[in-house]
Design an enzyme around this catalytic site. Sequence first.
Site, PDB file in Angstrom:
ATOM      1  N   CYS A 124      -3.501  10.945  10.432  1.00 20.43           N
ATOM      2  CA  CYS A 124      -2.560  11.838   9.744  1.00 20.43           C
ATOM      3  C   CYS A 124      -2.857  13.319   9.978  1.00 20.43           C
ATOM      4  O   CYS A 124      -1.941  14.118  10.225  1.00 20.43           O
ATOM      5  CB  CYS A 124      -2.555  11.535   8.247  1.00 20.43           C
ATOM      6  N   HIS A 133      -1.761  16.939   3.204  1.00 23.50           N
ATOM      7  CA  HIS A 133      -2.976  17.489   3.826  1.00 23.50           C
ATOM      8  C   HIS A 133      -2.725  18.930   4.273  1.00 23.50           C
ATOM      9  O   HIS A 133      -1.662  19.238   4.828  1.00 23.50           O
ATOM     10  CB  HIS A 133      -3.352  16.682   5.076  1.00 23.50           C
ATOM     11  N   GLY A 145       0.824  -1.215   0.000  1.00 29.15           N
ATOM     12  CA  GLY A 145       0.000   0.000   0.000  1.00 29.15           C
ATOM     13  C   GLY A 145       0.853   1.257   0.000  1.00 29.15           C
ATOM     14  O   GLY A 145       2.084   1.208   0.061  1.00 29.15           O
ATOM     15  N   VAL A 184       1.162   3.575   2.315  1.00 25.63           N
ATOM     16  CA  VAL A 184       1.907   3.777   3.567  1.00 25.63           C
ATOM     17  C   VAL A 184       3.001   2.715   3.700  1.00 25.63           C
ATOM     18  O   VAL A 184       4.141   3.032   4.061  1.00 25.63           O
ATOM     19  CB  VAL A 184       0.957   3.749   4.790  1.00 25.63           C
TER      20      VAL A 184
HETATM   21  N1  LIG Z   1      -2.715   7.005   3.390  1.00 22.40           N
HETATM   22  C1  LIG Z   1      -2.491   7.747   4.460  1.00 22.40           C
HETATM   23  O1  LIG Z   1      -2.168   8.959   4.382  1.00 22.40           O
HETATM   24  C2  LIG Z   1      -2.614   7.166   5.822  1.00 22.40           C
HETATM   25  C3  LIG Z   1      -2.214   7.921   6.899  1.00 22.40           C
HETATM   26  C4  LIG Z   1      -2.314   7.389   8.175  1.00 22.40           C
HETATM   27  C5  LIG Z   1      -2.822   6.125   8.337  1.00 22.40           C
HETATM   28  N2  LIG Z   1      -3.230   5.406   7.257  1.00 22.40           N
HETATM   29  C6  LIG Z   1      -3.765   4.063   7.490  1.00 22.40           C
HETATM   30  O2  LIG Z   1      -2.870   3.105   6.944  1.00 22.40           O
HETATM   31  C7  LIG Z   1      -3.595   1.983   6.444  1.00 22.40           C
HETATM   32  C8  LIG Z   1      -3.208   1.724   4.980  1.00 22.40           C
HETATM   33  O3  LIG Z   1      -3.370   2.878   4.218  1.00 22.40           O
HETATM   34  P1  LIG Z   1      -2.837   2.994   2.722  1.00 22.40           P
HETATM   35  O4  LIG Z   1      -3.083   4.387   2.329  1.00 22.40           O
HETATM   36  O5  LIG Z   1      -1.459   2.436   2.601  1.00 22.40           O
HETATM   37  O6  LIG Z   1      -3.864   2.013   1.946  1.00 22.40           O
HETATM   38  P2  LIG Z   1      -3.675   1.234   0.527  1.00 22.40           P
HETATM   39  O7  LIG Z   1      -2.758   1.970  -0.371  1.00 22.40           O
HETATM   40  O8  LIG Z   1      -5.047   0.964   0.064  1.00 22.40           O
HETATM   41  O9  LIG Z   1      -2.972  -0.142   0.966  1.00 22.40           O
HETATM   42  C9  LIG Z   1      -3.627  -1.093   1.736  1.00 22.40           C
HETATM   43  C10 LIG Z   1      -2.666  -2.196   2.101  1.00 22.40           C
HETATM   44  O10 LIG Z   1      -3.351  -3.136   2.946  1.00 22.40           O
HETATM   45  C11 LIG Z   1      -3.182  -4.438   2.387  1.00 22.40           C
HETATM   46  N3  LIG Z   1      -4.313  -5.311   2.686  1.00 22.40           N
HETATM   47  C12 LIG Z   1      -5.603  -5.144   2.341  1.00 22.40           C
HETATM   48  N4  LIG Z   1      -6.340  -6.200   2.745  1.00 22.40           N
HETATM   49  C13 LIG Z   1      -5.490  -7.058   3.352  1.00 22.40           C
HETATM   50  C14 LIG Z   1      -5.622  -8.322   3.963  1.00 22.40           C
HETATM   51  N5  LIG Z   1      -6.812  -8.938   4.035  1.00 22.40           N
HETATM   52  N6  LIG Z   1      -4.526  -8.913   4.491  1.00 22.40           N
HETATM   53  C15 LIG Z   1      -3.316  -8.304   4.422  1.00 22.40           C
HETATM   54  N7  LIG Z   1      -3.115  -7.101   3.847  1.00 22.40           N
HETATM   55  C16 LIG Z   1      -4.188  -6.483   3.324  1.00 22.40           C
HETATM   56  C17 LIG Z   1      -3.079  -4.191   0.907  1.00 22.40           C
HETATM   57  O11 LIG Z   1      -2.521  -5.335   0.273  1.00 22.40           O
HETATM   58  P3  LIG Z   1      -2.860  -5.697  -1.287  1.00 22.40           P
HETATM   59  O12 LIG Z   1      -2.059  -4.739  -2.120  1.00 22.40           O
HETATM   60  O13 LIG Z   1      -2.419  -7.097  -1.384  1.00 22.40           O
HETATM   61  O14 LIG Z   1      -4.337  -5.500  -1.460  1.00 22.40           O
HETATM   62  C18 LIG Z   1      -2.152  -2.984   0.899  1.00 22.40           C
HETATM   63  O15 LIG Z   1      -0.831  -3.395   1.123  1.00 22.40           O
HETATM   64  C19 LIG Z   1      -5.052   2.301   6.704  1.00 22.40           C
HETATM   65  O16 LIG Z   1      -5.405   1.751   7.946  1.00 22.40           O
HETATM   66  C20 LIG Z   1      -5.074   3.805   6.784  1.00 22.40           C
HETATM   67  O17 LIG Z   1      -6.153   4.286   7.543  1.00 22.40           O
HETATM   68  C21 LIG Z   1      -3.125   5.885   6.005  1.00 22.40           C
END
Ligand SMILES: NC(=O)c1ccc[n+]([C@@H]2O[C@H](COP(=O)([O-])OP(=O)(O)OC[C@H]3O[C@@H](n4cnc5c(N)ncnc54)[C@H](OP(=O)(O)O)[C@@H]3O)[C@@H](O)[C@H]2O)c1
Length: 332
Positions: free
Chosen positions: A129, A238, A13, A15
């Site tokens: 964030c 942001h 993902g 992050v």
């Molecule tokens: N983006 C931000 O700015 C930010 C900031 C703070 C916190 N967060 C938090 O960080 C988390 C991830 O955010 P992101 O932006 O990186 O999301 P993302 O780009 O959608 O990535 C999601 C990740 O989770 C994995 N995943 C999904 N379902 C899964 C499962 N069943 N088992 C294992 N891995 C799984 C995905 O793997 P696949 O590729 O295999 O689907 C991918 O590696 C969320 O909880 C979000 O709230 C995000």
Amino acid sequence: MQKYRIAIVGVTGLVGQKMLEVLLERQIPISDVLPIASRESAGKTVSFGDEKLKVFPLKENIFEGVDFALFSAGAQISREYAPVAVRQGAVVIDNSSAWRMEPHVPLVVPEVNGHALKTHQGIIANPNCSTIQLVMVLSPLHKRFGVKRVVVSTYQAVSGSGKAAIKQLKDELHQKNPVEKVYPHPIAYNCLPHIDSFEPDGYSREEHKMMQETSKIMEDESLAVTATCVRVPVLNGHSESVNIEFRSPITVEGVRKVLEEVPGVVVLDQPEENIYPLPILCDGKDEVFVGRIRRDPTVENAINLWIVSDNLRKGAATNAVQILQHLINMGG
Ligand SMILES: NC(=O)c1ccc[n+]([C@@H]2O[C@H](COP(=O)([O-])OP(=O)(O)OC[C@H]3O[C@@H](n4cnc5c(N)ncnc54)[C@H](OP(=O)(O)O)[C@@H]3O)[C@@H](O)[C@H]2O)c1
């Protein structure tokens, strides 16, 4: 020097990818990285410096021998698997909202409340964030002038909703119909006053997170914070418009001086030269940028200011790796 085995859950993902970068940049003593994602990514590879690492699917016994597990795969995964990782001996640093408000779980921005790490029981939560960049600015001002009330409105980038949201914005900008729609409305050429689901009181969960997490991190329940969270068609970074009312008299110069001395905060405030924080300037940086500092003439002892930070870095990966650095310095 001791080296650590580090698992990253959600490594494919936005992050997770940023975590790999920041681990290398900060020269964390690593013996090996265990990259974990969903079943669909099993067998794919991710880059870690010059190495290509094979991705493993998340499963029950995968955390054996892991020292630290960085989770960023959503709240449901964290709720289920963080305790599993702890039982198998790992310390979890969780990026999701799953554990943040649990009383026994430290919610940490190292510059603000790194001391809270001493009481951890295996899970440490990384704040939301938008909250991280807000408390980086509020906390030093609170210590100096006493913050009474905060009104914050956010302008949040699509990267905050993960990789599918970036694709939705890009598809819409190119007049393509997105395959996966992350938002209930188009995000291109639009603003959505809607982040996460709505609660019965009319606030969104994102707004609740900002209001509740700020008090917990700053260890002051009397702090009054009200928030409006808005998604905007910005790729990354942001922004926040913040009105702060203080308990003691303030001057704009006094506020600026305090902020100029805070490690991790950069004051960019020369509006007459068109210098102020912008998401495209802050992209890829670890600091929190603040500008447009000006008095609010409608309230005694209040200011308005503008805060911008890279949500994938200080808002997520950098803050998580800083927590890891603190834990390593503390001896685990
Ligand atoms: N983006 C931000 O700015 C930010 C900031 C703070 C916190 N967060 C938090 O960080 C988390 C991830 O955010 P992101 O932006 O990186 O999301 P993302 O780009 O959608 O990535 C999601 C990740 O989770 C994995 N995943 C999904 N379902 C899964 C499962 N069943 N088992 C294992 N891995 C799984 C995905 O793997 P696949 O590729 O295999 O689907 C991918 O590696 C969320 O909880 C979000 O709230 C995000």
